[in-house]
Design a protein around this motif. Structure first.
Motif, PDB file in Angstrom:
ATOM      1  N   UNK A   3      -1.690  -7.507 -15.876  1.00 53.18           N
ATOM      2  CA  UNK A   3      -1.525  -8.078 -14.474  1.00 53.18           C
ATOM      3  C   UNK A   3      -2.900  -8.169 -13.435  1.00 53.18           C
ATOM      4  N   UNK A 166       6.912  -6.798   3.043  1.00 50.66           N
ATOM      5  CA  UNK A 166       5.915  -6.785   2.111  1.00 50.66           C
ATOM      6  C   UNK A 166       5.608  -8.044   0.964  1.00 50.66           C
ATOM      7  N   UNK A 168       3.807  -9.228  -2.471  1.00 51.85           N
ATOM      8  CA  UNK A 168       3.515  -8.779  -3.715  1.00 51.85           C
ATOM      9  C   UNK A 168       2.827  -9.985  -4.573  1.00 51.85           C
ATOM     10  N   UNK A 169       2.039  -9.364  -5.556  1.00 47.65           N
ATOM     11  CA  UNK A 169       1.176 -10.576  -6.352  1.00 47.65           C
ATOM     12  C   UNK A 169       2.154 -11.264  -7.416  1.00 47.65           C
ATOM     13  N   UNK A 173       4.672  -6.359 -10.307  1.00 48.06           N
ATOM     14  CA  UNK A 173       4.496  -5.601  -8.934  1.00 48.06           C
ATOM     15  C   UNK A 173       5.881  -5.654  -8.294  1.00 48.06           C
ATOM     16  N   UNK A 176       8.794  -3.474  -9.866  1.00 51.50           N
ATOM     17  CA  UNK A 176       8.115  -1.783  -9.467  1.00 51.50           C
ATOM     18  C   UNK A 176       8.559  -1.595  -8.082  1.00 51.50           C
ATOM     19  N   UNK A 177       8.394  -2.725  -7.480  1.00 51.34           N
ATOM     20  CA  UNK A 177       8.643  -2.291  -5.871  1.00 51.34           C
ATOM     21  C   UNK A 177       9.926  -2.190  -5.434  1.00 51.34           C
ATOM     22  N   UNK A 180      11.976   0.788  -6.919  1.00 46.07           N
ATOM     23  CA  UNK A 180      11.544   2.212  -6.129  1.00 46.07           C
ATOM     24  C   UNK A 180      11.934   2.067  -5.016  1.00 46.07           C
ATOM     25  N   UNK A 181      12.894   1.187  -4.327  1.00 47.28           N
ATOM     26  CA  UNK A 181      13.225   1.072  -2.817  1.00 47.28           C
ATOM     27  C   UNK A 181      14.553   0.624  -2.699  1.00 47.28           C
ATOM     28  N   UNK A 182      15.668   1.447  -2.508  1.00 51.00           N
ATOM     29  CA  UNK A 182      17.076   1.207  -2.428  1.00 51.00           C
ATOM     30  C   UNK A 182      17.277   0.082  -1.369  1.00 51.00           C
TER      31      UNK A 182
ATOM     32  N   UNK B 223       1.045  -3.144   0.513  1.00 49.21           N
ATOM     33  CA  UNK B 223       2.081  -4.146   1.484  1.00 49.21           C
ATOM     34  C   UNK B 223       1.581  -5.606   1.667  1.00 49.21           C
ATOM     35  N   UNK B 225       0.591  -7.419   4.112  1.00 48.18           N
ATOM     36  CA  UNK B 225       0.977  -8.293   5.048  1.00 48.18           C
ATOM     37  C   UNK B 225      -0.237  -8.038   6.245  1.00 48.18           C
ATOM     38  N   UNK B 245      -5.807 -11.433  -3.948  1.00 49.78           N
ATOM     39  CA  UNK B 245      -4.456 -12.085  -4.093  1.00 49.78           C
ATOM     40  C   UNK B 245      -4.774 -13.714  -4.051  1.00 49.78           C
TER      41      UNK B 245
END
Lengths: 266, 285
Positions: A3, A166, A168-169, A173, A176-177, A180-182, B223, B225, B245
């Motif tokens: 990555x 959020x 992400x790239x 990623x 995983x994000x 890790x977050x319900x 994050x 943002x 990015x």
């Protein structure tokens, strides 16, 4: 880790090694990369003197790199645009775009309108969808990613109107994000999601308007968000390049495509 | 014919001087490259507006860098607030209190810490730290998380620099303090913080310098943002993560604006180094 290939020295190094005939560089979509990584391994086994190097950065990077001659083959996780028709391409697989939640989340199905409301910030808490009163973590992709374009196209929304929590790239990623977050929701390639779910990652794919995100629905084209995974190149490929290209669409690649839950084009 | 010993040494010295010169000059090459690539952006847009403007939509030709400059500064400051005092106390413990037996262990531990690739810290933050924070302070990735991950990365740099500073404290002072039966705490408060505070600044500055340039670890936990954070846990984007990015697909003015981000970072780091040079009259480097 494949990555994190934006580091400039590595990049320059890899470009300079291209002079060697036995090496080939592929850049582009992080959706195609894990599949090509496995195909490349099998390819290197049957062609012992060759090295295949794979870097991610999104489909647009794949196109730009091939146009500039920085890489020989670009990995693209969408159909080619009209302005890109000058490039040659080979479709290696068909994949869908799936919406994923943490496996703790009881929701199994969302409609297109509900998704639009979530991503435009009209629905901000899971309680509006019949779960706990917790804010939704809306995971969105960075610009220049074809997964993002596919998503915007389906939801019918402008990128500046999306209200993400959020950004992400690449796929990895994102996975995983969300795992890790319900309270997170995001969208990734169905192939990548299924592959990770099989490995035990705390993730689940939900149905879209009642249509499950699975193999048979991709195969009979009833799933609403489909795309092709392509390899693109410019002009004539080197011997090694054309070998790899036919290997990727040949019989040997079948089991690898199966393993990654993407469908071989008919 | 063999070269005489002296002649060989003088050639070696000249050769090494040239190599040294080459590497020093390469800094200017990088700077020249950044100015050449980012200069177009500098000329075609009003810089004062760009630096203060908060809308970043490259596709609509809006290049406001203010939220990302704030992000870079805030996350470095956050990391320093966590790591700075911790590194100072750890270095004091190491130099004055730690039994000789454990000294080498602590030192090796710090060396290992220093050599861990930054991506590993990022991954640690993403798969270990974020899942704990996400349910408590949604969305879990943001200013605080990035600061914690960065703090871990810059801790050994602070530690090493502080230990180097302590080595310059005259032994007589410490001996005098001990013979007056002053406690360790008094030594720390009155000698280290009291008399040496100016020299400690360099340790803090070097930590910030490291923090502000970090990219991959921050990218995974901040994050991304683009906004001014309204809380400690709000997501942010820094100048470095913005480059990482967007560089892969950026073209034309958008691309030059990213080079300009790099130029800005270089200016920040340059000033920080200049400051730390001013603060340290003793030469550690």
């Amino acid at each position: 880790m494949n990555i994190f290939t934006l580091i400039l020295p590595l990049f320059i190094f890899s470009v300079s090694t291209l002079a060697n005939e036995q090496q080939i560089l592929l850049t582009g979509s992080s959706t195609v990369a894990p599949i090509m990584l496995d195909i490349a391994q099998a390819f290197e086994k049957s062609n012992p003197k060759s090295t295949v190097e794979i870097q991610t950065g999104g489909s647009t990077r794949g196109i730009i790199d091939v146009k500039r001659g920085l890489s020989q083959i670009g990995m693209i996780s969408r159909d080619l645009k009209k302005s890109e028709k000058g490039l040659k391409y080979k479709t290696i697989a068909i994949d869908g775009l799936g919406f994923v939640l943490h496996s703790k989340n009881p929701i199994k199905n969302l409609s297109k309108q509900q998704l639009k409301n979530i991503y435009s910030g009209k629905i901000t808490h899971w309680s509006s969808l019949g779960w706990v009163n917790k804010p939704i973590t809306v995971v969105h992709k960075a610009e220049g990613r074809s997964t993002l374009e596919l998503f915007l196209d389906y939801i019918q929304i402008k990128n500046s109107k999306v209200k993400p929590s959020l950004i992400i790239g690449d796929n990895e990623q994102g996975i995983k994000t969300i795992s890790g977050n319900p309270y997170a929701i995001g969208y990734v390639s169905i192939g990548a999601a299924s592959y990770n779910i099989k490995k035990g990652v705390k993730l689940k794919l939900i149905s879209l308007d009642g249509i499950a995100a699975n193999k048979s629905n991709i195969m009979n084209k009833s799933y609403p968000i489909l795309r092709t995974l392509n390899l693109v190149y410019k002009g004539e490929l080197s011997l090694l390049g054309s070998k790899l290209l036919s290997f990727s669409s040949g019989l040997e690649a079948n089991t690898i495509l199966d393993k990654h839950y993407v469908i071989k084009p008919q | 014919m063999l070269l005489s010993h002296n002649k060989f040494e003088s050639y070696l010295f000249k050769g090494l001087t040239l190599v040294g010169l080459f590497f020093s000059l390469s800094v200017f090459v990088v700077l020249f490259f950044l100015i050449r690539s980012g200069g177009h952006f500098f000329l075609t847009t009003k810089i004062s507006e760009t630096l203060l403007f908060d809308q970043w939509f490259p596709s609509e030709q809006l290049f406001g860098l203010a939220p990302m400059i704030a992000g870079s500064l805030l996350v470095s400051l956050g990391a320093l607030l966590i790591s700075g005092p911790l590194a100072l106390i750890l270095a004091f413990f190491y130099f004055y209190i730690c039994p000789v037996k454990f000294k080498s262990i602590l030192n090796i531990f710090m060396d290992i810490f220093l050599s861990i690739p930054s991506v590993v810290f990022g991954l640690w933050g993403l798969v270990i730290l974020v899942p704990y924070l996400a349910p408590l302070f949604p969305p879990g990735q943001g200013l605080f998380t990035a600061s914690v991950v960065l703090a871990m990365m810059i801790l050994p740099i602070g530690f090493k620099t502080f230990v180097a500073t302590f080595k310059t404290v005259p032994d007589e002072w410490i001996l005098a303090a001990k013979s007056c039966s002053l406690s360790e705490w008094s030594v720390f408060r009155d000698i280290i913080l009291g008399e040496y505070s100016r020299k400690l600044v360099i340790g803090f500055l070097l930590q910030v310098t490291r923090a502000i340039g970090e990219t991959m670890a921050v990218l995974m936990v901040c994050g991304n943002i683009i906004q001014f954070p309204d809380s400690l846990f709000a997501p942010i984007r820094t100048l470095t993560t913005n480059i990482a990015l967007e560089m892969s697909y950026a073209t034309d003015l958008h691309r030059t604006s990213l080079f300009f981000c790099g130029l800005l970072l270089m200016v920040f780091v340059f000033f920080l180094l200049l400051l730390s040079r001013n603060e340290s009259k003793e030469e550690y480097f």
